[in-house]
Motif scaffolding. Structure first.
Motif, PDB file in Angstrom:
ATOM      1  N   ALA A 162       4.146   9.299  -2.576  1.00 40.44           N
ATOM      2  CA  ALA A 162       3.132  10.240  -3.032  1.00 40.44           C
ATOM      3  C   ALA A 162       3.225  11.501  -2.190  1.00 40.44           C
ATOM      4  N   ALA A 163       3.989  12.470  -2.675  1.00 45.55           N
ATOM      5  CA  ALA A 163       4.209  13.705  -1.912  1.00 45.55           C
ATOM      6  C   ALA A 163       2.946  14.557  -1.833  1.00 45.55           C
ATOM      7  N   SER A 164       1.980  14.296  -2.699  1.00 45.31           N
ATOM      8  CA  SER A 164       0.786  15.129  -2.717  1.00 45.31           C
ATOM      9  C   SER A 164      -0.287  14.670  -1.734  1.00 45.31           C
ATOM     10  N   THR A 165      -0.110  13.499  -1.108  1.00 46.82           N
ATOM     11  CA  THR A 165      -1.114  13.020  -0.168  1.00 46.82           C
ATOM     12  C   THR A 165      -0.664  13.255   1.262  1.00 46.82           C
ATOM     13  N   ALA A 166      -1.615  13.221   2.175  1.00 43.93           N
ATOM     14  CA  ALA A 166      -1.305  13.436   3.589  1.00 43.93           C
ATOM     15  C   ALA A 166      -0.662  12.206   4.213  1.00 43.93           C
ATOM     16  N   VAL A 167      -0.856  11.031   3.603  1.00 41.45           N
ATOM     17  CA  VAL A 167      -0.323   9.783   4.136  1.00 41.45           C
ATOM     18  C   VAL A 167       0.860   9.346   3.286  1.00 41.45           C
ATOM     19  N   SER A 168       2.040   9.222   3.912  1.00 42.81           N
ATOM     20  CA  SER A 168       3.237   8.834   3.169  1.00 42.81           C
ATOM     21  C   SER A 168       3.606   7.374   3.378  1.00 42.81           C
ATOM     22  N   SER A 169       2.832   6.666   4.201  1.00 45.09           N
ATOM     23  CA  SER A 169       3.079   5.253   4.459  1.00 45.09           C
ATOM     24  C   SER A 169       1.730   4.564   4.644  1.00 45.09           C
ATOM     25  N   TYR A 170       1.776   3.218   4.727  1.00 48.57           N
ATOM     26  CA  TYR A 170       0.534   2.471   4.930  1.00 48.57           C
ATOM     27  C   TYR A 170       0.837   1.153   5.618  1.00 48.57           C
ATOM     28  N   CYS A 171      -0.065   0.724   6.497  1.00 45.18           N
ATOM     29  CA  CYS A 171       0.020  -0.569   7.168  1.00 45.18           C
ATOM     30  C   CYS A 171      -1.366  -1.204   7.140  1.00 45.18           C
ATOM     31  N   THR A 172      -1.403  -2.527   7.068  1.00 46.64           N
ATOM     32  CA  THR A 172      -2.680  -3.229   6.999  1.00 46.64           C
ATOM     33  C   THR A 172      -3.304  -3.481   8.376  1.00 46.64           C
ATOM     34  N   CYS A 173      -2.702  -2.978   9.448  1.00 46.88           N
ATOM     35  CA  CYS A 173      -3.240  -3.219  10.788  1.00 46.88           C
ATOM     36  C   CYS A 173      -4.457  -2.326  11.064  1.00 46.88           C
ATOM     37  N   PRO A 174      -5.330  -2.768  11.965  1.00 49.52           N
ATOM     38  CA  PRO A 174      -6.507  -1.964  12.326  1.00 49.52           C
ATOM     39  C   PRO A 174      -6.150  -0.621  12.969  1.00 49.52           C
ATOM     40  N   SER A 175      -5.056  -0.578  13.711  1.00 50.44           N
ATOM     41  CA  SER A 175      -4.647   0.658  14.365  1.00 50.44           C
ATOM     42  C   SER A 175      -4.331   1.753  13.346  1.00 50.44           C
ATOM     43  N   PHE A 176      -3.683   1.387  12.248  1.00 51.54           N
ATOM     44  CA  PHE A 176      -3.369   2.366  11.206  1.00 51.54           C
ATOM     45  C   PHE A 176      -4.658   2.911  10.601  1.00 51.54           C
ATOM     46  N   ALA A 177      -5.597   2.019  10.322  1.00 48.42           N
ATOM     47  CA  ALA A 177      -6.861   2.448   9.728  1.00 48.42           C
ATOM     48  C   ALA A 177      -7.571   3.452  10.638  1.00 48.42           C
ATOM     49  N   TYR A 178      -7.600   3.156  11.927  1.00 47.08           N
ATOM     50  CA  TYR A 178      -8.318   4.044  12.842  1.00 47.08           C
ATOM     51  C   TYR A 178      -7.522   5.312  13.183  1.00 47.08           C
ATOM     52  N   ALA A 179      -6.303   5.144  13.707  1.00 48.04           N
ATOM     53  CA  ALA A 179      -5.540   6.291  14.239  1.00 48.04           C
ATOM     54  C   ALA A 179      -4.997   7.210  13.156  1.00 48.04           C
ATOM     55  N   VAL A 180      -4.660   6.656  11.996  1.00 50.87           N
ATOM     56  CA  VAL A 180      -4.060   7.472  10.931  1.00 50.87           C
ATOM     57  C   VAL A 180      -5.112   7.925   9.916  1.00 50.87           C
ATOM     58  N   LEU A 181      -5.887   6.976   9.421  1.00 47.50           N
ATOM     59  CA  LEU A 181      -6.810   7.300   8.329  1.00 47.50           C
ATOM     60  C   LEU A 181      -8.136   7.895   8.799  1.00 47.50           C
ATOM     61  N   ILE A 182      -8.697   7.361   9.861  1.00 52.56           N
ATOM     62  CA  ILE A 182     -10.028   7.821  10.280  1.00 52.56           C
ATOM     63  C   ILE A 182      -9.947   9.017  11.229  1.00 52.56           C
ATOM     64  N   SER A 183      -9.287   8.848  12.376  1.00 49.17           N
ATOM     65  CA  SER A 183      -9.261   9.945  13.347  1.00 49.17           C
ATOM     66  C   SER A 183      -8.124  10.931  13.105  1.00 49.17           C
ATOM     67  N   GLU A 184      -7.159  10.563  12.284  1.00 48.45           N
ATOM     68  CA  GLU A 184      -6.041  11.439  11.899  1.00 48.45           C
ATOM     69  C   GLU A 184      -5.294  12.027  13.088  1.00 48.45           C
ATOM     70  N   ASN A 185      -5.122  11.239  14.166  1.00 38.81           N
ATOM     71  CA  ASN A 185      -4.381  11.747  15.319  1.00 38.81           C
ATOM     72  C   ASN A 185      -2.973  11.151  15.419  1.00 38.81           C
ATOM     73  N   HIS A 186      -2.560  10.345  14.436  1.00 40.80           N
ATOM     74  CA  HIS A 186      -1.199   9.819  14.356  1.00 40.80           C
ATOM     75  C   HIS A 186      -0.716   9.905  12.908  1.00 40.80           C
ATOM     76  N   PHE A 187       0.608   9.967  12.740  1.00 42.82           N
ATOM     77  CA  PHE A 187       1.192   9.935  11.403  1.00 42.82           C
ATOM     78  C   PHE A 187       1.379   8.504  10.914  1.00 42.82           C
ATOM     79  N   MET A 188       1.587   7.586  11.860  1.00 48.25           N
ATOM     80  CA  MET A 188       1.821   6.191  11.509  1.00 48.25           C
ATOM     81  C   MET A 188       1.585   5.321  12.729  1.00 48.25           C
ATOM     82  N   CYS A 189       1.480   4.027  12.485  1.00 47.73           N
ATOM     83  CA  CYS A 189       1.314   3.068  13.580  1.00 47.73           C
ATOM     84  C   CYS A 189       2.682   2.538  14.012  1.00 47.73           C
TER      85      CYS A 189
END
Length: 133
Positions: free
Chosen positions: A71-98
Motif C-alpha cells: 500500500a504505497a498510499s499509507t505511511a506504514v508499509s509493513s506490519y507485525c503483531t508484536c506489542p512493540s510495533f503497535a506502540y513504536a510504529v503505530l501509536i508514537s510513530e518514532n520507528h518505521f518497523m520493529c
C-alpha cells in the motif's frame, strides 16, 4: 524513463528497511534483528500457489509479520503483531518497523529464512490461530 510500479514499491520498501536500520542503530533493535536471524527464528511458509507467510519466533511469543503490504498510499508499509510495533510504529510513530519486521526483511533478502511448505488448509488454520509453529 518511468519505473514499473513493482520496482518503485521494492525500492520504497528497501528505503524503509535501510531507514529503520539506521534509526535502530542507536538502540538494540538492529542487533536484536540479527540475533533473530542467527537463531533461525524467521519462518517463511510457502503455499502451493506461490504466496509467502512469515512468522518470527520471539522470546515470549510467535509473531506474524507482513513485510510488504504493498500500500504505497499509507505511511506504514509493513506490519507485525508484536506489542512493540503497535506502540513504536503505530501509536508514537518514532520507528518505521520493529525488530521482527527488520529481521524478516533482512533474512528474506539474505536467503536466511527457515522455509517450510504449508498446505492451504493448514495456512487457514494458522491464520485462525489453531496451528502452532
Amino acid at each position: 524513463m518511468m519505473m514499473p510500479v513493482e520496482a518503485l514499491q521494492g525500492s520504497l520498501h528497501l528505503r524503509h528497511v535501510l531507514q529503520a536500520s539506521i534509526q535502530a542503530f542507536d538502540s538494540d533493535e538492529e542487533s536484536s534483528a540479527l540475533d533473530i536471524i542467527d537463531r533461525e527464528c524467521v519462518m517463511k511458509y510457502k503455499t502451493s500457489w506461490g504466496r509467502h507467510h512469515y512468522e518470527v519466533m520471539g522470546t515470549t511469543s510467535t509473531y506474524t509479520v507482513f513485510p510488504h503490504l504493498g500500500a504505497a498510499s499509507t505511511a506504514v508499509s509493513s506490519y507485525c503483531t508484536c506489542p512493540s510495533f503497535a506502540y513504536a510504529v503505530l501509536i508514537s510513530e518514532n520507528h518505521f518497523m520493529c525488530k521482527h519486521v527488520l529481521a524478516v526483511c533482512l533474512a528474506d533478502r539474505w536467503s536466511r529464512c527457515v522455509v517450510r511448505p504449508i498446505e492451504d488448509d493448514d495456512l487457514l488454520l494458522k491464520f485462525a490461530g489453531h496451528v502452532s509453529p
